[in-house]
Design an enzyme around this catalytic site. Structure first.
Site, PDB file in Angstrom:
ATOM      1  CG  ASP A 200      -1.726  -1.215   1.429  1.00 40.71           C
ATOM      2  OD1 ASP A 200      -1.163  -2.321   1.386  1.00 40.71           O
ATOM      3  OD2 ASP A 200      -2.935  -1.078   1.656  1.00 40.71           O
TER       4      ASP A 200
ATOM      5  CD  GLU B  28      -7.047   0.557   0.556  1.00 37.98           C
ATOM      6  OE1 GLU B  28      -8.216   0.514   0.166  1.00 37.98           O
ATOM      7  OE2 GLU B  28      -6.701   0.340   1.729  1.00 37.98           O
ATOM      8  CG  ASN B  29      -4.195   3.477   2.152  1.00 40.79           C
ATOM      9  OD1 ASN B  29      -3.815   2.319   2.286  1.00 40.79           O
ATOM     10  ND2 ASN B  29      -5.381   3.868   2.602  1.00 40.79           N
TER      11      ASN B  29
ATOM     12  CG  ASN C 226     -10.458  -0.770   3.439  1.00 40.59           C
ATOM     13  OD1 ASN C 226      -9.341  -1.129   3.061  1.00 40.59           O
ATOM     14  ND2 ASN C 226     -10.636  -0.025   4.516  1.00 40.59           N
ATOM     15  CG  HIS C 227      -9.315   3.528   2.464  1.00 39.54           C
ATOM     16  ND1 HIS C 227     -10.090   4.347   3.241  1.00 39.54           N
ATOM     17  CD2 HIS C 227      -8.545   2.820   3.328  1.00 39.54           C
ATOM     18  CE1 HIS C 227      -9.804   4.163   4.519  1.00 39.54           C
ATOM     19  NE2 HIS C 227      -8.868   3.238   4.603  1.00 39.54           N
TER      20      HIS C 227
ATOM     21  CG  HIS D 130      -7.060  -4.419   0.633  1.00 43.28           C
ATOM     22  ND1 HIS D 130      -5.842  -3.777   0.535  1.00 43.28           N
ATOM     23  CD2 HIS D 130      -7.822  -3.638   1.422  1.00 43.28           C
ATOM     24  CE1 HIS D 130      -5.870  -2.648   1.209  1.00 43.28           C
ATOM     25  NE2 HIS D 130      -7.055  -2.539   1.767  1.00 43.28           N
TER      26      HIS D 130
END
Length: 271
Positions: A8, A39-40, A67-68, A153
Protein backbone atom coordinates in the site's frame (compact mmCIF):
# COMPACT_ATOMS: atom_id res chain seq x y z
CA UNK A 1 9.18 -14.01 -15.58
CA UNK A 2 10.16 -11.35 -13.05
CA UNK A 3 7.37 -9.75 -11.02
CA UNK A 4 7.43 -6.94 -8.46
CA UNK A 5 4.52 -6.24 -6.13
CA UNK A 6 4.66 -3.18 -3.86
CA UNK A 7 2.46 -2.78 -0.78
CA UNK A 8 0.00 0.00 0.00
CA UNK A 9 1.37 3.38 -1.07
CA UNK A 10 0.56 5.89 1.69
CA UNK A 11 0.51 9.59 0.89
CA UNK A 12 3.08 11.82 -0.76
CA UNK A 13 6.07 10.26 0.99
CA UNK A 14 5.17 6.80 -0.29
CA UNK A 15 4.38 8.01 -3.81
CA UNK A 16 7.60 9.92 -4.19
CA UNK A 17 9.69 7.05 -2.85
CA UNK A 18 8.12 4.58 -5.30
CA UNK A 19 8.38 6.90 -8.28
CA UNK A 20 12.00 7.75 -7.48
CA UNK A 21 13.14 4.12 -7.34
CA UNK A 22 10.94 2.29 -9.81
CA UNK A 23 12.51 3.36 -13.13
CA UNK A 24 15.93 2.13 -11.98
CA UNK A 25 14.50 -1.06 -10.50
CA UNK A 26 12.78 -1.96 -13.73
CA UNK A 27 16.22 -1.99 -15.33
CA UNK A 28 18.35 -3.53 -12.56
CA UNK A 29 15.86 -6.29 -11.70
CA UNK A 30 14.86 -6.79 -15.35
CA UNK A 31 11.23 -6.58 -14.30
CA UNK A 32 8.50 -7.79 -16.61
CA UNK A 33 5.58 -6.57 -14.50
CA UNK A 34 5.11 -4.10 -11.62
CA UNK A 35 1.91 -4.04 -9.56
CA UNK A 36 1.22 -1.68 -6.66
CA UNK A 37 -1.62 -1.23 -4.21
CA UNK A 38 -2.67 2.41 -4.46
CA UNK A 39 -5.74 2.72 -2.26
CA UNK A 40 -4.00 5.08 0.19
CA UNK A 41 -1.92 6.99 -2.33
CA UNK A 42 -3.94 10.22 -2.31
CA UNK A 43 -3.37 11.91 1.07
CA UNK A 44 -3.73 8.50 2.74
CA UNK A 45 -7.29 7.89 1.58
CA UNK A 46 -8.18 6.68 -1.89
CA UNK A 47 -6.61 7.20 -5.29
CA UNK A 48 -7.01 10.18 -7.60
CA UNK A 49 -6.84 9.85 -11.36
CA UNK A 50 -3.91 12.28 -11.54
CA UNK A 51 -1.84 10.28 -9.05
CA UNK A 52 -2.65 7.06 -10.88
CA UNK A 53 -1.35 8.67 -14.08
CA UNK A 54 1.90 9.62 -12.33
CA UNK A 55 2.38 6.06 -11.09
CA UNK A 56 1.82 4.63 -14.56
CA UNK A 57 4.37 7.07 -15.99
CA UNK A 58 6.90 5.91 -13.38
CA UNK A 59 6.62 2.31 -14.58
CA UNK A 60 3.65 0.76 -12.76
CA UNK A 61 1.62 -1.66 -14.89
CA UNK A 62 -1.44 -2.22 -12.67
CA UNK A 63 -2.82 -0.50 -9.55
CA UNK A 64 -4.95 -2.49 -7.10
CA UNK A 65 -7.32 -1.05 -4.51
CA UNK A 66 -9.22 -2.12 -1.38
CA UNK A 67 -11.66 -0.79 1.20
CA UNK A 68 -10.67 2.83 0.43
CA UNK A 69 -11.35 2.37 -3.28
CA UNK A 70 -14.03 5.05 -3.47
CA UNK A 71 -12.66 7.63 -1.02
CA UNK A 72 -11.88 9.80 -4.04
CA UNK A 73 -15.27 10.02 -5.70
CA UNK A 74 -13.76 10.89 -9.09
CA UNK A 75 -12.60 7.28 -9.37
CA UNK A 76 -16.22 6.12 -9.48
CA UNK A 77 -16.42 8.04 -12.76
CA UNK A 78 -12.94 7.39 -14.15
CA UNK A 79 -12.25 3.74 -13.31
CA UNK A 80 -14.25 2.42 -16.26
CA UNK A 81 -11.99 4.31 -18.67
CA UNK A 82 -8.74 3.10 -17.03
CA UNK A 83 -8.78 -0.71 -16.86
CA UNK A 84 -5.27 -0.81 -15.35
CA UNK A 85 -6.83 0.37 -12.07
CA UNK A 86 -8.69 -2.59 -10.58
CA UNK A 87 -10.93 -2.78 -7.51
CA UNK A 88 -11.79 -5.91 -5.51
CA UNK A 89 -13.36 -8.60 -7.66
CA UNK A 90 -15.94 -9.48 -5.01
CA UNK A 91 -17.73 -6.14 -4.99
CA UNK A 92 -21.41 -6.64 -5.91
CA UNK A 93 -22.40 -6.91 -9.58
CA UNK A 94 -22.78 -3.50 -11.19
CA UNK A 95 -19.96 -1.87 -9.20
CA UNK A 96 -17.87 0.40 -11.48
CA UNK A 97 -14.59 -0.99 -12.74
CA UNK A 98 -13.23 -4.50 -12.95
CA UNK A 99 -11.63 -6.87 -10.45
CA UNK A 100 -8.90 -8.12 -12.78
CA UNK A 101 -6.69 -7.05 -15.66
CA UNK A 102 -4.56 -8.94 -18.18
CA UNK A 103 -1.19 -7.39 -19.00
CA UNK A 104 0.03 -8.35 -22.47
CA UNK A 105 3.82 -8.05 -22.70
CA UNK A 106 5.64 -7.10 -25.93
CA UNK A 107 6.64 -10.75 -26.42
CA UNK A 108 3.00 -11.83 -26.21
CA UNK A 109 3.12 -13.33 -22.73
CA UNK A 110 0.14 -12.56 -20.52
CA UNK A 111 0.03 -11.75 -16.82
CA UNK A 112 -3.32 -11.79 -15.04
CA UNK A 113 -3.68 -9.53 -11.98
CA UNK A 114 -6.62 -10.09 -9.62
CA UNK A 115 -7.70 -7.88 -6.71
CA UNK A 116 -9.99 -9.29 -4.01
CA UNK A 117 -11.00 -8.23 -0.50
CA UNK A 118 -11.32 -10.34 2.62
CA UNK A 119 -14.37 -10.35 4.91
CA UNK A 120 -13.07 -10.81 8.47
CA UNK A 121 -13.34 -7.39 10.22
CA UNK A 122 -13.88 -5.81 6.79
CA UNK A 123 -16.88 -4.68 4.75
CA UNK A 124 -19.08 -7.77 4.16
CA UNK A 125 -18.53 -8.24 0.44
CA UNK A 126 -19.24 -11.39 -1.56
CA UNK A 127 -17.27 -14.53 -0.68
CA UNK A 128 -13.69 -13.95 -1.95
CA UNK A 129 -12.95 -17.67 -2.16
CA UNK A 130 -15.91 -18.34 -4.41
CA UNK A 131 -15.38 -15.18 -6.47
CA UNK A 132 -11.76 -15.97 -7.30
CA UNK A 133 -12.40 -19.68 -7.81
CA UNK A 134 -15.14 -18.93 -10.32
CA UNK A 135 -12.96 -16.38 -12.12
CA UNK A 136 -10.00 -18.75 -12.32
CA UNK A 137 -12.20 -21.44 -13.88
CA UNK A 138 -11.82 -19.36 -17.06
CA UNK A 139 -8.12 -18.53 -16.64
CA UNK A 140 -5.56 -21.32 -16.25
CA UNK A 141 -2.00 -20.74 -15.11
CA UNK A 142 0.49 -21.87 -17.75
CA UNK A 143 -2.24 -21.95 -20.39
CA UNK A 144 -4.29 -18.75 -20.78
CA UNK A 145 -1.96 -16.80 -18.46
CA UNK A 146 1.81 -17.13 -18.11
CA UNK A 147 1.63 -15.69 -14.58
CA UNK A 148 -1.19 -14.82 -12.18
CA UNK A 149 -0.87 -12.33 -9.30
CA UNK A 150 -3.54 -12.08 -6.59
CA UNK A 151 -3.69 -9.14 -4.16
CA UNK A 152 -5.85 -10.11 -1.17
CA UNK A 153 -6.74 -6.93 0.69
CA UNK A 154 -7.65 -8.24 4.13
CA UNK A 155 -7.31 -7.67 7.86
CA UNK A 156 -6.44 -11.04 9.37
CA UNK A 157 -3.46 -13.28 8.82
CA UNK A 158 -5.65 -16.38 9.14
CA UNK A 159 -7.88 -15.41 6.21
CA UNK A 160 -4.86 -14.52 4.11
CA UNK A 161 -3.04 -17.77 4.90
CA UNK A 162 -6.16 -19.81 4.16
CA UNK A 163 -6.50 -17.99 0.86
CA UNK A 164 -2.88 -18.71 -0.04
CA UNK A 165 -3.36 -22.43 0.52
CA UNK A 166 -6.69 -22.33 -1.33
CA UNK A 167 -4.95 -20.98 -4.44
CA UNK A 168 -1.69 -22.91 -4.07
CA UNK A 169 -0.69 -24.34 -7.42
CA UNK A 170 -3.29 -22.26 -9.27
CA UNK A 171 -1.57 -18.85 -9.30
CA UNK A 172 1.97 -17.48 -9.25
CA UNK A 173 1.65 -15.18 -6.24
CA UNK A 174 -0.81 -14.53 -3.43
CA UNK A 175 0.16 -11.43 -1.50
CA UNK A 176 -1.72 -9.67 1.27
CA UNK A 177 -2.24 -5.94 1.65
CA UNK A 178 -4.10 -3.60 4.03
CA UNK A 179 -2.29 -3.91 7.39
CA UNK A 180 0.71 -1.79 6.30
CA UNK A 181 3.18 -4.02 8.17
CA UNK A 182 5.45 -6.36 6.17
CA UNK A 183 5.43 -9.96 7.36
CA UNK A 184 8.48 -12.23 7.45
CA UNK A 185 6.67 -15.32 6.10
CA UNK A 186 7.34 -14.86 2.38
CA UNK A 187 7.86 -18.31 0.91
CA UNK A 188 6.88 -20.73 -1.84
CA UNK A 189 4.00 -22.96 -0.79
CA UNK A 190 4.00 -26.73 -1.31
CA UNK A 191 2.35 -26.64 -4.75
CA UNK A 192 4.47 -23.79 -6.10
CA UNK A 193 2.64 -20.55 -5.34
CA UNK A 194 4.66 -17.67 -3.86
CA UNK A 195 3.04 -16.23 -0.75
CA UNK A 196 3.37 -13.38 1.75
CA UNK A 197 0.76 -12.52 4.38
CA UNK A 198 1.33 -8.78 3.95
CA UNK A 199 3.66 -6.83 1.70
CA UNK A 200 3.71 -3.87 4.09
CA UNK A 201 3.38 -0.27 2.97
CA UNK A 202 5.33 2.19 0.93
CA UNK A 203 5.40 5.09 3.34
CA UNK A 204 6.99 6.63 6.43
CA UNK A 205 7.34 3.92 9.10
CA UNK A 206 8.07 6.54 11.80
CA UNK A 207 4.29 6.72 12.14
CA UNK A 208 1.22 4.70 13.04
CA UNK A 209 0.69 2.55 9.92
CA UNK A 210 1.59 5.54 7.78
CA UNK A 211 -0.34 8.23 9.65
CA UNK A 212 1.08 10.99 11.81
CA UNK A 213 1.91 9.81 15.32
CA UNK A 214 0.41 12.63 17.38
CA UNK A 215 -3.12 12.48 15.97
CA UNK A 216 -3.10 8.69 16.13
CA UNK A 217 -1.90 8.65 19.74
CA UNK A 218 -4.53 11.21 20.70
CA UNK A 219 -7.27 8.90 19.46
CA UNK A 220 -5.90 5.90 21.35
CA UNK A 221 -5.11 7.70 24.61
CA UNK A 222 -8.04 10.11 24.83
CA UNK A 223 -10.62 7.92 23.05
CA UNK A 224 -11.80 11.01 21.18
CA UNK A 225 -11.92 11.48 17.40
CA UNK A 226 -9.49 14.40 17.30
CA UNK A 227 -8.26 15.93 14.05
CA UNK A 228 -8.38 14.18 10.72
CA UNK A 229 -5.50 11.74 10.28
CA UNK A 230 -2.80 12.90 7.89
CA UNK A 231 -0.08 10.77 6.31
CA UNK A 232 3.37 11.00 7.89
CA UNK A 233 5.71 12.80 5.51
CA UNK A 234 9.17 11.65 6.66
CA UNK A 235 11.64 9.42 4.88
CA UNK A 236 9.65 6.59 3.32
CA UNK A 237 10.45 2.91 2.96
CA UNK A 238 9.41 1.11 -0.22
CA UNK A 239 8.16 -2.37 0.72
CA UNK A 240 7.09 -5.26 -1.44
CA UNK A 241 7.97 -8.65 -2.81
CA UNK A 242 9.95 -9.84 -5.83
CA UNK A 243 8.97 -13.11 -7.50
CA UNK A 244 10.54 -15.04 -10.34
CA UNK A 245 8.34 -17.59 -12.09
CA UNK A 246 8.91 -20.63 -14.28
CA UNK A 247 8.35 -19.76 -17.94
CA UNK A 248 6.46 -23.01 -18.61
CA UNK A 249 4.30 -23.62 -15.52
CA UNK A 250 3.95 -20.04 -14.25
CA UNK A 251 4.67 -21.22 -10.72
CA UNK A 252 7.19 -19.50 -8.49
CA UNK A 253 10.88 -20.36 -8.49
CA UNK A 254 11.98 -17.59 -6.15
CA UNK A 255 10.52 -15.04 -3.75
CA UNK A 256 12.34 -12.28 -1.88
CA UNK A 257 11.34 -9.32 0.23
CA UNK A 258 12.01 -5.81 -1.04
CA UNK A 259 12.67 -3.02 1.46
CA UNK A 260 14.50 0.17 0.55
CA UNK A 261 14.98 3.51 2.27
CA UNK A 262 13.40 4.92 5.41
CA UNK A 263 13.39 3.33 8.85
CA UNK A 264 13.37 -0.42 8.14
CA UNK A 265 16.38 -2.65 7.61
CA UNK A 266 17.00 -2.91 3.87
CA UNK A 267 16.42 -6.08 1.86
CA UNK A 268 16.84 -6.26 -1.88
CA UNK A 269 17.12 -9.10 -4.42
CA UNK A 270 20.57 -9.82 -5.82
CA UNK A 271 20.48 -11.09 -9.39
Amino acid sequence: MRLLFLGDIVGRAGREAVMARLPEWRETLKLDVVVVNGENASHGFGLSTAIATDLFKAGVDVITLGNHAWDKKELLRDINSEPRIIRPLNFPPGTPGQGAYVIVLPNGRKVLVINVMGRLFMDPLDDPFRAVSEFLSRHKLGMTAHAIIVDLHAETGSEKMAFGHFLDGKVSLVVGTHTHVPTADYRILSKGTAYQTDAGMCGDYDSVIGMGKEASLYRFVRKLPGERLQPAEGDATVCGVFVETDDVTGLAKRIEAVRAGGHLNPSFPVL
